[in-house]
Motif scaffolding. Structure first.
Motif, PDB file in Angstrom:
ATOM      1  N   VAL A  68       0.853  -1.189   0.000  1.00 57.31           N
ATOM      2  CA  VAL A  68       0.000   0.000   0.000  1.00 57.31           C
ATOM      3  C   VAL A  68       0.878   1.224   0.000  1.00 57.31           C
ATOM      4  CG1 VAL A  68      -1.750   1.276   1.252  1.00 57.31           C
ATOM      5  CG2 VAL A  68      -1.827  -1.217   1.198  1.00 57.31           C
ATOM      6  N   SER A  69       0.602   2.149  -0.882  1.00 59.22           N
ATOM      7  CA  SER A  69       1.403   3.364  -0.993  1.00 59.22           C
ATOM      8  C   SER A  69       1.237   4.240   0.234  1.00 59.22           C
ATOM      9  CB  SER A  69       0.989   4.145  -2.238  1.00 59.22           C
ATOM     10  OG  SER A  69       1.572   5.433  -2.240  1.00 59.22           O
ATOM     11  N   VAL A  70       2.335   4.757   0.723  1.00 64.52           N
ATOM     12  CA  VAL A  70       2.295   5.755   1.796  1.00 64.52           C
ATOM     13  C   VAL A  70       2.292   7.118   1.126  1.00 64.52           C
ATOM     14  CG1 VAL A  70       3.439   6.648   3.831  1.00 64.52           C
ATOM     15  CG2 VAL A  70       3.567   4.215   3.297  1.00 64.52           C
ATOM     16  N   LYS A  71       1.100   7.724   0.999  1.00 63.59           N
ATOM     17  CA  LYS A  71       0.950   8.973   0.269  1.00 63.59           C
ATOM     18  C   LYS A  71       1.361  10.158   1.128  1.00 63.59           C
ATOM     19  CE  LYS A  71      -2.877   7.048  -2.399  1.00 63.59           C
ATOM     20  NZ  LYS A  71      -4.306   7.202  -2.769  1.00 63.59           N
ATOM     21  N   SER A  72       1.630  11.251   0.462  1.00 55.81           N
ATOM     22  CA  SER A  72       2.054  12.455   1.195  1.00 55.81           C
ATOM     23  C   SER A  72       0.996  13.535   1.192  1.00 55.81           C
ATOM     24  CB  SER A  72       3.342  13.013   0.574  1.00 55.81           C
ATOM     25  OG  SER A  72       3.114  13.352  -0.772  1.00 55.81           O
ATOM     26  N   SER A  73      -0.229  13.191   0.795  1.00 59.46           N
ATOM     27  CA  SER A  73      -1.270  14.212   0.732  1.00 59.46           C
ATOM     28  C   SER A  73      -1.858  14.545   2.083  1.00 59.46           C
ATOM     29  CB  SER A  73      -2.397  13.737  -0.191  1.00 59.46           C
ATOM     30  OG  SER A  73      -2.915  12.516   0.291  1.00 59.46           O
ATOM     31  N   THR A  74      -1.761  13.635   3.032  1.00 58.20           N
ATOM     32  CA  THR A  74      -2.372  13.865   4.337  1.00 58.20           C
ATOM     33  C   THR A  74      -1.507  14.748   5.221  1.00 58.20           C
ATOM     34  OG1 THR A  74      -3.367  11.687   4.175  1.00 58.20           O
ATOM     35  CG2 THR A  74      -3.386  12.727   6.331  1.00 58.20           C
ATOM     36  N   VAL A  75      -0.250  14.372   5.337  1.00 59.87           N
ATOM     37  CA  VAL A  75       0.679  15.158   6.153  1.00 59.87           C
ATOM     38  C   VAL A  75       1.927  15.397   5.330  1.00 59.87           C
ATOM     39  CG1 VAL A  75       2.075  15.217   8.234  1.00 59.87           C
ATOM     40  CG2 VAL A  75      -0.181  14.174   8.297  1.00 59.87           C
ATOM     41  N   SER A  76       2.270  16.621   5.063  1.00 62.29           N
ATOM     42  CA  SER A  76       3.453  16.914   4.265  1.00 62.29           C
ATOM     43  C   SER A  76       4.691  16.758   5.103  1.00 62.29           C
ATOM     44  CB  SER A  76       3.374  18.342   3.723  1.00 62.29           C
ATOM     45  OG  SER A  76       3.313  19.272   4.772  1.00 62.29           O
ATOM     46  N   ILE A 113       2.692   8.376   8.289  1.00 64.99           N
ATOM     47  CA  ILE A 113       2.130   7.020   8.219  1.00 64.99           C
ATOM     48  C   ILE A 113       1.036   6.849   9.271  1.00 64.99           C
ATOM     49  CG2 ILE A 113       2.658   4.560   8.465  1.00 64.99           C
ATOM     50  CD1 ILE A 113       5.493   5.200   7.459  1.00 64.99           C
ATOM     51  N   ARG A 114       1.296   7.332  10.487  1.00 62.69           N
ATOM     52  CA  ARG A 114       0.298   7.206  11.560  1.00 62.69           C
ATOM     53  C   ARG A 114      -0.999   7.904  11.191  1.00 62.69           C
ATOM     54  NH1 ARG A 114      -2.224   9.717  15.201  1.00 62.69           N
ATOM     55  NH2 ARG A 114      -1.341  11.700  14.510  1.00 62.69           N
ATOM     56  N   THR A 115      -0.886   9.102  10.595  1.00 58.06           N
ATOM     57  CA  THR A 115      -2.079   9.851  10.217  1.00 58.06           C
ATOM     58  C   THR A 115      -2.869   9.118   9.145  1.00 58.06           C
ATOM     59  OG1 THR A 115      -0.964  11.923  10.759  1.00 58.06           O
ATOM     60  CG2 THR A 115      -2.909  12.073   9.367  1.00 58.06           C
ATOM     61  N   GLN A 116      -2.179   8.518   8.176  1.00 56.32           N
ATOM     62  CA  GLN A 116      -2.880   7.791   7.124  1.00 56.32           C
ATOM     63  C   GLN A 116      -3.552   6.531   7.667  1.00 56.32           C
ATOM     64  OE1 GLN A 116      -1.193   7.470   3.238  1.00 56.32           O
ATOM     65  NE2 GLN A 116       0.214   9.164   3.577  1.00 56.32           N
ATOM     66  N   ILE A 117      -2.957   5.905   8.676  1.00 55.20           N
ATOM     67  CA  ILE A 117      -3.620   4.768   9.327  1.00 55.20           C
ATOM     68  C   ILE A 117      -4.861   5.256  10.076  1.00 55.20           C
ATOM     69  CG2 ILE A 117      -3.376   3.024  11.146  1.00 55.20           C
ATOM     70  CD1 ILE A 117      -0.407   2.819  10.362  1.00 55.20           C
ATOM     71  N   GLU A 118      -4.730   6.375  10.763  1.00 60.36           N
ATOM     72  CA  GLU A 118      -5.852   6.935  11.515  1.00 60.36           C
ATOM     73  C   GLU A 118      -7.010   7.309  10.597  1.00 60.36           C
ATOM     74  OE1 GLU A 118      -6.052  11.101  13.571  1.00 60.36           O
ATOM     75  OE2 GLU A 118      -5.085   9.726  14.972  1.00 60.36           O
ATOM     76  N   HIS A 119      -6.685   7.798   9.388  1.00 60.47           N
ATOM     77  CA  HIS A 119      -7.708   8.194   8.416  1.00 60.47           C
ATOM     78  C   HIS A 119      -8.146   7.044   7.522  1.00 60.47           C
ATOM     79  CE1 HIS A 119      -6.390  12.721   8.704  1.00 60.47           C
ATOM     80  NE2 HIS A 119      -6.962  12.261   9.807  1.00 60.47           N
ATOM     81  N   ARG A 120      -7.673   5.830   7.827  1.00 58.40           N
ATOM     82  CA  ARG A 120      -8.072   4.613   7.112  1.00 58.40           C
ATOM     83  C   ARG A 120      -7.572   4.589   5.674  1.00 58.40           C
ATOM     84  NH1 ARG A 120      -9.488   0.931  10.662  1.00 58.40           N
ATOM     85  NH2 ARG A 120     -10.819  -0.123   9.147  1.00 58.40           N
ATOM     86  N   VAL A 121      -6.601   5.435   5.325  1.00 65.38           N
ATOM     87  CA  VAL A 121      -5.952   5.320   4.018  1.00 65.38           C
ATOM     88  C   VAL A 121      -5.148   4.029   3.990  1.00 65.38           C
ATOM     89  CG1 VAL A 121      -4.294   6.375   2.432  1.00 65.38           C
ATOM     90  CG2 VAL A 121      -5.882   7.817   3.723  1.00 65.38           C
ATOM     91  N   LEU A 122      -4.463   3.754   5.068  1.00 68.13           N
ATOM     92  CA  LEU A 122      -3.796   2.472   5.276  1.00 68.13           C
ATOM     93  C   LEU A 122      -4.668   1.633   6.199  1.00 68.13           C
ATOM     94  CD1 LEU A 122      -0.138   3.738   5.795  1.00 68.13           C
ATOM     95  CD2 LEU A 122      -1.018   2.525   3.811  1.00 68.13           C
TER      96      LEU A 122
END
Length: 574
Positions: A68-76, A113-122
């Motif tokens: 799963v891609s770790v995107k940078s759109s959530t937290v720069s 990464i933590r923020t994307q997990i929290e937002h269910r992206v991951l």
């Protein structure tokens, strides 16, 4: 007279002990100027670490479908800039602590990464990019990515699987809903019979045949007892000359130096002269309360409030004014501000980071506002930060003291919850009330025991504390999740549980029909210790609440105990 590098600035006061003596302004310059080298060296070390960070690309290239891609759109992820040097004039004029310390590069990656997990992206079970792949994507070293992954693993957010890589940890099922804030009109009340309510908790903690869900204590197996014992034996031989005399009332200078160095992690700029060591946090709280209030005075507290704080207030003959507290954001400033404006209280006692029993953590904006209210209305705040180091996010939350420019916040802390309850080593940084606390320390205990302070100083100095905290955070994070899941599975419908992001206790709201004192008695007969809600308040808001300790590794014995509690609760709700 100058002793052990300390030269207290003693001033006479014309009235009560609560008279504030300026510690953060010009009168503090003499004290702080005694130790400029420590602060200069520490600031220089911080600059070197920050200057060595790698440069960072602004986005992450998507990876193949197998991960799963770790995107940078959530937290720069921002480029780190060198830390500003700290001049001695800034230190002398008082701690300018409004801006947060900048995240290291690995912390920025971990936070994204933590923020994307929290937002269910991951999603739970998703595989993260390999260390090498993420290193190429982010344009950083492999060691930086490894450190970011280890940071997330330490707090139980991701897990490493042998020969496979890193994965988002599976979330537990049957998670019950969360309780909401209990609103009521604050009224000052005498604190009585708190000691009686907690006697069972203290007594059952001593017996191994009781399941330890009551007292908020970590399992001995999770503490560095072997290392502490070796340090005790070694220092008892090598430092016999120090044990043969009284320690200075302010405490061992090396321990105070280590405390000051650790405070720099959250932006605190202090000198060892600003610290007074104590017999754990209880003595620190007691000294601070006595320094700013007297018998019959009213103290504002959170509601629910840790019964240890209520017990101290009771012992000093003071009254408690409970302020509604949100299970997520902490004490209600809307309810507190009118109380402070009308000068209805002499002081406030608050646990801004992971309060006991709620486990809530105040947002930084609330902390800044509360510190400003204290300065505006000149009402001292006694901050208990014993759980501040037990966080499950990427970065340690700053204490309220970090937002205190005027010295109205009196920070209290100890190592009882993280290293050893038996050491009884704590401290306070009392700000403008330093001289009052110093005099009270001399009048009450004169000095804290020397050997435990030497042991704790050496443990901090050699890096053992950092290793201990990484293991402890991971263990407590998992144990809290398993406890919440078990409550959701075994307790009657309508039960609610908090979701703490630090500490190691959970607050359980049972159906309104349940009487927590009765459940406590029934549980005692089953050799299960719990903390009933009425121990945490003098109102009648929490008669159907209980607090559960999550300080012990999850076992079949603990699972059976929670199942039994759920059965008893269901029977009492019929």
């Amino acid at each position: 007279m100058k002793m052990f590098g300390i030269r207290p600035t003693m001033k006479k006061t014309s009235n009560s002990a609560a008279t504030p003596l300026p510690r953060n302004g010009s009168a503090a310059k003499q004290s702080r100027s005694k130790q400029p080298s420590l602060l200069r060296d520490s600031a220089h070390s911080s600059r070197k670490k920050t200057d060595g960070l790698h440069k960072q690309k602004s986005s992450i290239v998507p990876v193949k479908s197998s991960t799963v891609s770790v995107k940078s759109s959530t937290v720069s992820v921002k480029k780190s800039s060198p830390a500003k040097s700290t001049s001695m004039r800034e230190v002398e004029d008082g701690p300018k602590q409004q801006s947060a310390p900048e995240l290291h590069l690995y912390e920025q990656i971990a936070e994204e990464i933590r923020t994307q997990i929290e937002h269910r992206v991951l999603q739970p079970g998703n595989r993260l990019p390999s260390v090498r792949k993420l290193s190429r994507q982010k344009g950083v070293s492999i060691s930086t990515v490894l450190q970011a992954y280890m940071n997330l693993e330490d707090v139980g957010i991701i897990e490493a699987r042998p020969q496979s890589g890193y994965y988002v940890r599976q979330q537990f099922r049957n998670m019950p809903p969360e309780p909401s804030i209990q609103r009521f009109a604050p009224k000052p009340k005498p604190v009585k019979n708190v000691v009686t309510l907690v006697e069972d908790l203290i007594n059952t903690y001593q017996y191994s045949d009781f399941v330890p869900l009551g007292a908020a204590m970590p399992a001995p197996d999770l503490l560095p007892i072997t290392k502490i014992s070796k340090l005790y034996a070694s220092l008892a031989r090598s430092e016999m000359h120090k044990i043969a005399r009284y320690e200075h009332p302010t405490g061992n200078v090396e321990l105070r130096r280590q405390i000051v160095l650790r405070a720099m992690d959250w932006g605190g700029l202090f000198a060892p002269d600003d610290v007074i060591t104590t017999g754990a946090a209880t003595e620190a709280l007691t000294l601070c309360l006595r320094a700013v209030a007297g018998e019959g005075d009213t103290i504002a507290v959170e509601s629910p409030c840790y019964f240890g704080i209520l017990r101290v207030i009771e012992g000093l003959g003071m009254k408690a004014l409970e302020i509604p507290t949100d299970p997520k954001s902490g004490i209600s400033l809307e309810s507190l501000e009118p109380v402070m404006r009308k000068r209805q209280v002499k002081a406030l006692v608050v646990v801004a980071n992971f309060s006991n029993p709620l486990g809530c953590c105040m947002p930084d904006e609330n902390k800044a506002r509360l510190a400003a209210l204290a300065a505006e209305y000149e009402i001292p705040i006694i901050e208990d930060d014993v759980y501040g180091e037990i966080y499950f996010s990427v970065k340690r939350p700053r204490p309220l003291k970090a937002f205190d420019d005027a010295g109205w916040v009196m920070l209290c802390d100890s190592f009882s919850k993280t290293v050893s309850p038996g050491l009884r080593v704590g401290y306070t940084i009392p700000g403008r009330f330093y001289e009052n606390v110093y005099r009270l320390k001399i009048a009450s205990t004169l000095a804290s025991p020397t050997l435990p302070q030497l042991v704790m100083a050496k443990f901090l100095q050699t890096g053992g504390y950092e290793h201990q905290m990484r293991a402890l955070r991971k263990a407590f994070s998992v144990q809290i999740q398993k406890t919440i899941t078990a409550v959701g599975e075994y307790f009657p419908e309508g039960t609610k549980v908090t979701r703490p992001t630090g500490g190691f206790v959970v607050w359980v709201e049972c159906p309104a029909k349940l009487d927590a004192i009765t459940l406590h008695g029934e549980a005692m007969r089953e050799k299960i210790s719990i903390a009933p809600g009425p121990a945490f308040s003098k109102t009648e808001q929490y008669n159907h609440f209980i607090r559960l300790n999550c300080g012990y590794p999850w076992t079949d014995r603990l699972d059976d105990a929670v199942r039994t509690l759920g059965r008893l609760a269901a029977e009492l709700c019929r």
